[in-house]
Write a protein that holds these residues in place. Structure first.
Motif, PDB file in Angstrom:
ATOM      1  N   VAL A 299     -12.720  36.098  -9.188  1.00  0.00           N
ATOM      2  CA  VAL A 299     -11.369  35.781  -9.797  1.00  0.00           C
ATOM      3  C   VAL A 299     -11.336  35.721 -11.056  1.00  0.00           C
ATOM      4  N   GLY A 300     -10.639  36.218 -11.953  1.00  0.00           N
ATOM      5  CA  GLY A 300     -10.514  36.590 -13.170  1.00  0.00           C
ATOM      6  C   GLY A 300     -10.357  35.106 -14.000  1.00  0.00           C
ATOM      7  N   ILE A 301     -11.134  35.146 -15.297  1.00  0.00           N
ATOM      8  CA  ILE A 301     -11.269  33.795 -15.942  1.00  0.00           C
ATOM      9  C   ILE A 301     -10.951  34.257 -17.427  1.00  0.00           C
ATOM     10  N   PRO A 302     -10.576  33.411 -18.570  1.00  0.00           N
ATOM     11  CA  PRO A 302     -10.167  34.145 -19.671  1.00  0.00           C
ATOM     12  C   PRO A 302     -11.410  33.907 -20.478  1.00  0.00           C
ATOM     13  N   SER A 303     -12.692  33.424 -20.161  1.00  0.00           N
ATOM     14  CA  SER A 303     -13.832  33.250 -20.924  1.00  0.00           C
ATOM     15  C   SER A 303     -14.996  32.725 -20.132  1.00  0.00           C
ATOM     16  N   ARG A 304     -16.088  33.391 -20.576  1.00  0.00           N
ATOM     17  CA  ARG A 304     -17.382  32.662 -19.901  1.00  0.00           C
ATOM     18  C   ARG A 304     -17.383  30.984 -20.105  1.00  0.00           C
ATOM     19  N   GLU A 305     -17.070  30.567 -20.987  1.00  0.00           N
ATOM     20  CA  GLU A 305     -17.020  28.938 -21.481  1.00  0.00           C
ATOM     21  C   GLU A 305     -16.076  28.270 -20.242  1.00  0.00           C
ATOM     22  N   VAL A 306     -14.732  28.887 -20.124  1.00  0.00           N
ATOM     23  CA  VAL A 306     -13.907  28.198 -19.118  1.00  0.00           C
ATOM     24  C   VAL A 306     -14.658  28.729 -17.673  1.00  0.00           C
ATOM     25  N   GLY A 307     -15.360  29.714 -17.565  1.00  0.00           N
ATOM     26  CA  GLY A 307     -15.823  29.863 -16.118  1.00  0.00           C
ATOM     27  C   GLY A 307     -16.923  28.913 -15.766  1.00  0.00           C
ATOM     28  N   VAL A 308     -17.738  28.439 -16.852  1.00  0.00           N
ATOM     29  CA  VAL A 308     -18.626  27.389 -16.238  1.00  0.00           C
ATOM     30  C   VAL A 308     -17.913  26.345 -16.151  1.00  0.00           C
ATOM     31  N   GLN A 309     -17.098  25.759 -16.528  1.00  0.00           N
ATOM     32  CA  GLN A 309     -16.220  24.424 -16.221  1.00  0.00           C
ATOM     33  C   GLN A 309     -15.487  24.945 -14.824  1.00  0.00           C
ATOM     34  N   VAL A 310     -15.119  25.978 -14.789  1.00  0.00           N
ATOM     35  CA  VAL A 310     -14.609  26.086 -13.329  1.00  0.00           C
ATOM     36  C   VAL A 310     -15.718  25.995 -12.203  1.00  0.00           C
ATOM     37  N   LEU A 311     -16.761  26.648 -12.436  1.00  0.00           N
ATOM     38  CA  LEU A 311     -17.946  26.505 -11.488  1.00  0.00           C
ATOM     39  C   LEU A 311     -18.286  25.092 -11.107  1.00  0.00           C
ATOM     40  N   THR A 312     -18.270  24.257 -12.014  1.00  0.00           N
ATOM     41  CA  THR A 312     -18.589  22.635 -11.867  1.00  0.00           C
ATOM     42  C   THR A 312     -17.331  22.273 -10.884  1.00  0.00           C
ATOM     43  N   ARG A 313     -16.122  22.312 -11.293  1.00  0.00           N
ATOM     44  CA  ARG A 313     -15.158  21.881 -10.457  1.00  0.00           C
ATOM     45  C   ARG A 313     -15.040  22.372  -9.090  1.00  0.00           C
ATOM     46  N   MET A 314     -15.722  23.647  -8.896  1.00  0.00           N
ATOM     47  CA  MET A 314     -15.603  24.182  -7.516  1.00  0.00           C
ATOM     48  C   MET A 314     -16.562  23.562  -6.559  1.00  0.00           C
ATOM     49  N   ARG A 315     -17.586  22.714  -7.197  1.00  0.00           N
ATOM     50  CA  ARG A 315     -18.850  22.323  -6.330  1.00  0.00           C
ATOM     51  C   ARG A 315     -18.235  21.550  -5.031  1.00  0.00           C
ATOM     52  N   PRO A 316     -17.450  20.686  -5.021  1.00  0.00           N
ATOM     53  CA  PRO A 316     -16.985  20.045  -3.983  1.00  0.00           C
ATOM     54  C   PRO A 316     -16.262  20.866  -2.775  1.00  0.00           C
ATOM     55  N   TRP A 317     -15.862  21.924  -2.977  1.00  0.00           N
ATOM     56  CA  TRP A 317     -15.006  22.814  -2.408  1.00  0.00           C
ATOM     57  C   TRP A 317     -16.001  23.974  -1.861  1.00  0.00           C
ATOM     58  N   LEU A 318     -17.269  24.183  -2.325  1.00  0.00           N
ATOM     59  CA  LEU A 318     -17.743  25.348  -1.488  1.00  0.00           C
ATOM     60  C   LEU A 318     -17.989  25.110  -0.050  1.00  0.00           C
ATOM     61  N   ALA A 319     -18.268  24.007   0.274  1.00  0.00           N
ATOM     62  CA  ALA A 319     -18.662  23.740   1.895  1.00  0.00           C
ATOM     63  C   ALA A 319     -17.381  23.816   2.640  1.00  0.00           C
ATOM     64  N   THR A 320     -16.114  23.690   2.154  1.00  0.00           N
ATOM     65  CA  THR A 320     -14.929  23.908   2.810  1.00  0.00           C
ATOM     66  C   THR A 320     -14.864  25.422   3.203  1.00  0.00           C
ATOM     67  N   LEU A 321     -15.128  26.326   1.965  1.00  0.00           N
ATOM     68  CA  LEU A 321     -14.870  27.795   1.915  1.00  0.00           C
ATOM     69  C   LEU A 321     -15.961  28.159   2.855  1.00  0.00           C
ATOM     70  N   LEU A 322     -17.176  27.532   2.953  1.00  0.00           N
ATOM     71  CA  LEU A 322     -18.237  28.196   4.015  1.00  0.00           C
ATOM     72  C   LEU A 322     -17.670  27.758   5.321  1.00  0.00           C
TER      73      LEU A 322
END
Length: 367
Positions: A138-161
């Motif tokens: 999924v496209g992101i505006p920058s790597r700095e933003v991407g790192v913040q997105v990764l952190t916020r995705m953590r609670p949702w990874l198990a749902t995707l799995l």
């Protein structure tokens, strides 16, 4: 602070995406794994269909897509092209997270310098893995933003799995797991959930540490369940099994895009990150791999212990126009998970060959 569903919708609509799917190749006559991957890609001559680490695997790669439906059209075309080329070599294309039958005893690593180095460093582990995942960029505006997105995705990874789980059959029997792929995949020393990083520099330092300690051969070999792509300006969600049908993959693509949009909306609104410990994230992932949608996790907004059906409802509540995702989820509930459908086919099949044919048919279906 409450993030409006309209803000989530606005953040999501502009996001582009691409999908990589990994598949198994089996002999039509016997249902056992076939080592024809390099031969098939040679026949096709299509850069969108590639060899994978093992010769009994193929990978397909979509272009950049503006919506999940566009991705679905490309996924259908690529699966059909790969299956047709496989048929020319006497093979079937199967969408499953792991091989239903035993892995081959003979050397099966694709003759590529990078894969040979993986074999040299991790040979025993590589031979016992042979898994197939779905990776959504999924496209992101920058790597700095991407790192913040990764952190916020953590609670949702198990749902995707849990939604994507599609590997209950391995070594000729039902393993009791919804995603045997996850169980095998996490044997890799770098296969883990993203940590809570403050910056792209922190992320890069974590990647370098893993490589320096011999847990990966290079940046591509750092197998975080969600990571910054080292090739594209994207976050890459890698926790999912390959979808049994095209619509299974369309669903997880739409969910991934929506979750990234939610993370971006929260980030822009200045909403604090809901911190969940690494052990709790790992436990939720393991439970999802074992029990699927019924596994328990913790809702990041309420703190309550819920199952993944409830997590999906929470997500829909935060989306401005839940219709498209809600429709995909409704059809998903009607057909069941990939794992449930695999088990039904396994019970109905009279032989490994018949099971392979049933799986191959399902691989080319939309629903």
């Amino acid at each position: 602070m409450v993030i409006t569903s309209e803000a989530v919708g606005a953040a999501t609509r502009t996001l582009t995406m691409g999908v990589e799917e990994e598949f198994l190749l089996v002999n039509r006559a016997g249902g056992d794994l076939s080592l024809c991957g390099p031969e098939i890609t040679g026949l096709l001559g299509d850069e969108r269909v590639k060899t994978e680490v093992m010769r009994y695997q193929l990978e397909t790669v979509t272009g950049v897509c503006g919506c999940p439906e566009e991705a679905g059209g490309q996924l259908l075309e690529l699966r059909r092209r790969a299956a047709a080329a496989a048929a020319e070599t006497g093979c079937l294309l199967l969408a499953s997270g792991v091989a239903p039958q035993r892995l081959p005893g003979e050397p099966a690593v694709t003759p590529d310098p990078r894969y040979r180095e993986l074999d040299r460093r991790f040979g025993r582990l590589l031979a016992r893995t042979g898994t197939c995942g779905c990776h959504v960029h999924v496209g992101i505006p920058s790597r700095e933003v991407g790192v913040q997105v990764l952190t916020r995705m953590r609670p949702w990874l198990a749902t995707l799995l849990a939604v994507s789980a599609n590997s209950p059959i391995a070594n000729g029997h039902d393993t009791g797991w919804e995603s045997t792929r996850y169980k095998r995949w996490t044997r890799w020393p770098s296969a883990m959930a993203p940590r809570v990083w403050r910056s792209a520099a922190d992320y890069d330092a974590a990647v370098c540490r893993l490589i320096r300690r011999g847990k990966a051969i290079d940046e591509r070999g750092v197998y975080f369940h969600a990571r910054l792509s080292c090739r594209y300006p994207t976050v890459e969600l890698r926790v999912m099994d390959t979808g049994l049908s095209i619509d299974d993959t369309v669903l997880v693509t739409g969910l991934a895009r929506t979750l990234v949009g939610l993370a971006l909306a929260e980030l822009r609104a200045g909403e604090p990150i809901r911190r969940i410990g690494d052990m709790r994230v790992a436990a939720a992932l393991n439970a999802a791999a074992r029990h699927g949608l019924g596994a328990l996790t913790r809702d990041p907004y309420t703190g309550r212990v819920v199952n993944h059906e409830r997590m999906l409802a929470t997500l829909l509540d935060r989306v401005a126009d839940p219709g498209p995702i809600a429709g995909l989820l409704q059809r998903f509930r009607e057909r069941g998970t990939g794992a449930a459908r695999q088990r039904a086919m396994w019970a109905a099949a009279g032989s490994p060959q018949e099971f392979a044919r049933m799986m191959a048919d399902a691989t080319l279906r939309r629903g």
